[in-house]
Design a protein around this motif. Sequence first.
Motif, PDB file in Angstrom:
ATOM      1  N   PRO A  69       0.837  -1.207   0.000  1.00 33.47           N
ATOM      2  CA  PRO A  69       0.000   0.000   0.000  1.00 33.47           C
ATOM      3  C   PRO A  69       0.874   1.260   0.000  1.00 33.47           C
ATOM      4  O   PRO A  69       2.010   1.219   0.464  1.00 33.47           O
ATOM      5  N   PRO A  70       0.338   2.363  -0.508  1.00 36.93           N
ATOM      6  CA  PRO A  70       1.109   3.613  -0.516  1.00 36.93           C
ATOM      7  C   PRO A  70       1.474   4.021   0.910  1.00 36.93           C
ATOM      8  O   PRO A  70       0.767   3.684   1.858  1.00 36.93           O
ATOM      9  N   LEU A 128     -13.925   6.758   0.912  1.00 38.23           N
ATOM     10  CA  LEU A 128     -12.489   7.054   0.997  1.00 38.23           C
ATOM     11  C   LEU A 128     -11.785   6.004   1.863  1.00 38.23           C
ATOM     12  O   LEU A 128     -10.707   5.513   1.521  1.00 38.23           O
ATOM     13  N   LEU A 129     -12.431   5.654   2.978  1.00 32.61           N
ATOM     14  CA  LEU A 129     -11.812   4.690   3.890  1.00 32.61           C
ATOM     15  C   LEU A 129     -11.916   3.250   3.379  1.00 32.61           C
ATOM     16  O   LEU A 129     -11.313   2.349   3.960  1.00 32.61           O
ATOM     17  N   SER A 130     -12.684   3.035   2.326  1.00 33.95           N
ATOM     18  CA  SER A 130     -12.722   1.687   1.729  1.00 33.95           C
ATOM     19  C   SER A 130     -11.548   1.502   0.761  1.00 33.95           C
ATOM     20  O   SER A 130     -11.342   0.429   0.221  1.00 33.95           O
ATOM     21  N   GLN A 131     -10.785   2.578   0.542  1.00 31.79           N
ATOM     22  CA  GLN A 131      -9.561   2.503  -0.272  1.00 31.79           C
ATOM     23  C   GLN A 131      -8.391   2.153   0.671  1.00 31.79           C
ATOM     24  O   GLN A 131      -8.560   2.157   1.895  1.00 31.79           O
ATOM     25  N   PRO A 132      -7.208   1.885   0.125  1.00 29.04           N
ATOM     26  CA  PRO A 132      -6.066   1.598   1.014  1.00 29.04           C
ATOM     27  C   PRO A 132      -5.576   2.860   1.729  1.00 29.04           C
ATOM     28  O   PRO A 132      -4.473   3.360   1.485  1.00 29.04           O
ATOM     29  N   VAL A 133      -6.412   3.392   2.579  1.00 32.05           N
ATOM     30  CA  VAL A 133      -6.153   4.648   3.277  1.00 32.05           C
ATOM     31  C   VAL A 133      -6.553   4.454   4.738  1.00 32.05           C
ATOM     32  O   VAL A 133      -7.571   3.834   5.003  1.00 32.05           O
ATOM     33  N   SER A 134      -5.762   4.988   5.660  1.00 29.92           N
ATOM     34  CA  SER A 134      -6.129   4.843   7.073  1.00 29.92           C
ATOM     35  C   SER A 134      -6.848   6.103   7.551  1.00 29.92           C
ATOM     36  O   SER A 134      -6.693   7.179   6.959  1.00 29.92           O
TER      37      SER A 134
END
Lengths: 311, 293
Positions: free
Chosen positions: B16-17, B109-115
Motif C-alpha cells: 500500500p502507498p 475514501l476509507l474503503s480505499q487503502p487509506v487509514s
Amino acid sequence: MITITNLIKRFGRTPAVDDVSLSLDQGDAVALWGSNGAGKTTLIRCVLGLLRYRGAIRVGGIDVRRNGKAARMLIGYVPQELGFYDELRVDSAICYFARLKGIANASPAASLQGVGLEGNGGKRVRELSGGMKQRLALAIALLGDPPILVLDEVTASLDALGRHEFVGLLRQLTGSGRTLLFASHRLEEVRSLARRVAVLERGRLLRIDDCACFAPDAQHAAVLHLHLSADERMPAIRALAAGGFSPTLNGTGILVPVASEHKAAPFRILADAQIVVDNFEVDAVEHSSATPAPGGGRRKSSTPPDSEVAQ
Amino acid sequence: MSTAISVGDAFASRRPPSMASNTLCIARRELRDALKSRWFVLYTLAFVVLGLAVSFVSAAGTGGTGFSGFGRTTAGLVNLILLVVPLMALTAGAATIASDRERGMLAYLLSQPVSPVEVLLGKYIGLGASLLAAISLGLGACAVILSWRGGVSSPQTILWLAGLSFVLALGMLSVGIMISSLTRRASAAVGVAIFVWLTLVFVSDLALMAGAVALHLRIDELFALSLLNPLQVFKMWSLHAIDANLDVLGPAGLYAVEEYGRSLHAIFAVGLSAWIVLPLVVASVVLARKSPL
C-alpha cells in the motif's frame, strides 16, 4: 481469498451480524441474500475494515483488523450509491483514487473505456447520470486490477435498463478469476453473477446454496421501489408506516416490501396522503422476513400496478 | 464452506502507498476544494476588505503610536484577526469530515487503502494551507496599504501577526475537525463550531470578568484562566511579541511580564500548541474507533 470466522457485529445490543463464518476461494462469486436488516451491508463493511467487529476476517491471508490498509489493496469496492466530489472531473477522480491505491501511471482513458464511459473523462462527476456514476465507481474499483470485487447493492438506485446494462458489464468483468462478494436482493442479479448464495436473516447465516439450486423461500414478497422527490420521502415513509408497511430510504426514493398480491396498497395510501409518486419499479422478490405487516397485507386494490409507469 | 487459499505472489508483493503519500494526496485535493469553495472566497474577501479598511483608517489618522506605544493599526488588526480567523478555521474544520460522512464520501475514501489518520492529517494539512493562503492575502494587502500610506506598522510586526494568526488558525482548525469527527451532520457541526466561536470571542471574556468580581480571583489565577482561551493567548502573545510589554491588558498583563519575563513566549507557545495537538488527537481516536459511516 476471503475468510470470515465467527464474525459478530452489534450496534448497541442489536446484533447486525451474528456469528457468521464464510469462506471464498479465488474466483468464487458469492451473493449475500436477505431482506433489509439481514446484515448484508454490515458484513461487507466489516470485510472492508470500516467497522469494528468481533471474530476474524482475513483477505488474501491478511488480517483486516490489524492491517486494513494492506487488505483493502486487494479489494475493489463499489457502494450502493457514489457520494462523490461532484465538482471533480471524471479523469481527475480516476487519477486521485489511482494515487491512493499506489498506482503511478493510471490511464483514465483506458479505465473509462473498460466500463463503457469513453469520451466522458472531461465531464464533471455531477454531470453523470446514476448509471454512469456507478460505472465510474466500477472503473475506480478496478484500478490496479484487484483480485477481489466487493459490491453493495450496486444497482439499487438504477432504473431497469441501467440495471440490466450494469449487470451485463459486471458479468464481462468478473469472469476472469476474480473473486466476487456482493449483496443483492434482486434474484436476476444473483442468478447472473453468483456461484453460491449465502442466505442471511437478522444477522445470522441460515445456509449457503449453490446458485443453480437456489430458490428464495416459498413465502416471499415483492419490493416496490418508489421514486419520490426528496422532500416527499419522509412524509411517505410516515404514511406507509402508519398503514402497516416497513418502508426504508433507498437512493432515489423508498423501498416498500409488499406481499405479491397486494402491490397496489402503498399507492392508495400515498394517494390519500396526496404524495406524488414520480415513478416506480417492482424490483424483485425478497426473503420472507420482508413480508409486510398485517395492516399493509390486508389492503386490496382494484388497480394493481405491476409495470413501470410514470404517474 | 470452502477453505480460503493463499493469495498469489503478484498480489502479496503489492504494497500500500506510504502514509506520507496518501496524506499529501488527500491534502492536495482538500486544498484545491477549499480554494474553490464559495465560503472560503467570501471569508478571504471579508478579511481582506476589513483589513484594508482598518489599515486605511488607522493610517489616515495620526498614524503615530497610541496608548503605551502600541500602534492603533496593529490593535485594529489584532481585533480583526480575533474575530475573523477563528470563525474561518472553526467552520472550515467543522464542515469537512461531517459533510463527507453525510454524503457517504468518508466511508468510500476509507474503503480505499487509506487509514483514518491519513484522512485526518490530509484534511488538516490541506485546510491549513488554504487558511495560510487567506491570512497571507489578507495581511499582505494590509501591509501594502500601510507602506503606501506611511503607516507605522513595520514589516516585522506584520510578519509576527501573520505567523501568530496562522498558529491560531491551526488551533481553531483542530477544534473544528474534532467537532466534525464527533458530529454526524455537517449543519450540526457548523452550528456547534459557531457556538464555540461565540463562546471564545465573547462569552469567555465576560465570564472571566464576572468570575474575577464574584470570586475575588487573584491576579495569578486570572492570568492562568486567561491562558485557557486560545484567543486570549493569541492576543497576549501578539501584544507581547510586537510591543514587549502587556501594559494595555492592565494588572494581569503587568503581572505576567513581571512574573514570567522572557519565558512568556514559551508559555504562550505551549498554550496554543496544546490547542493544535489535543483536539487532533481526540479526532483521530474518534475516527479510528468510531464507525465512519
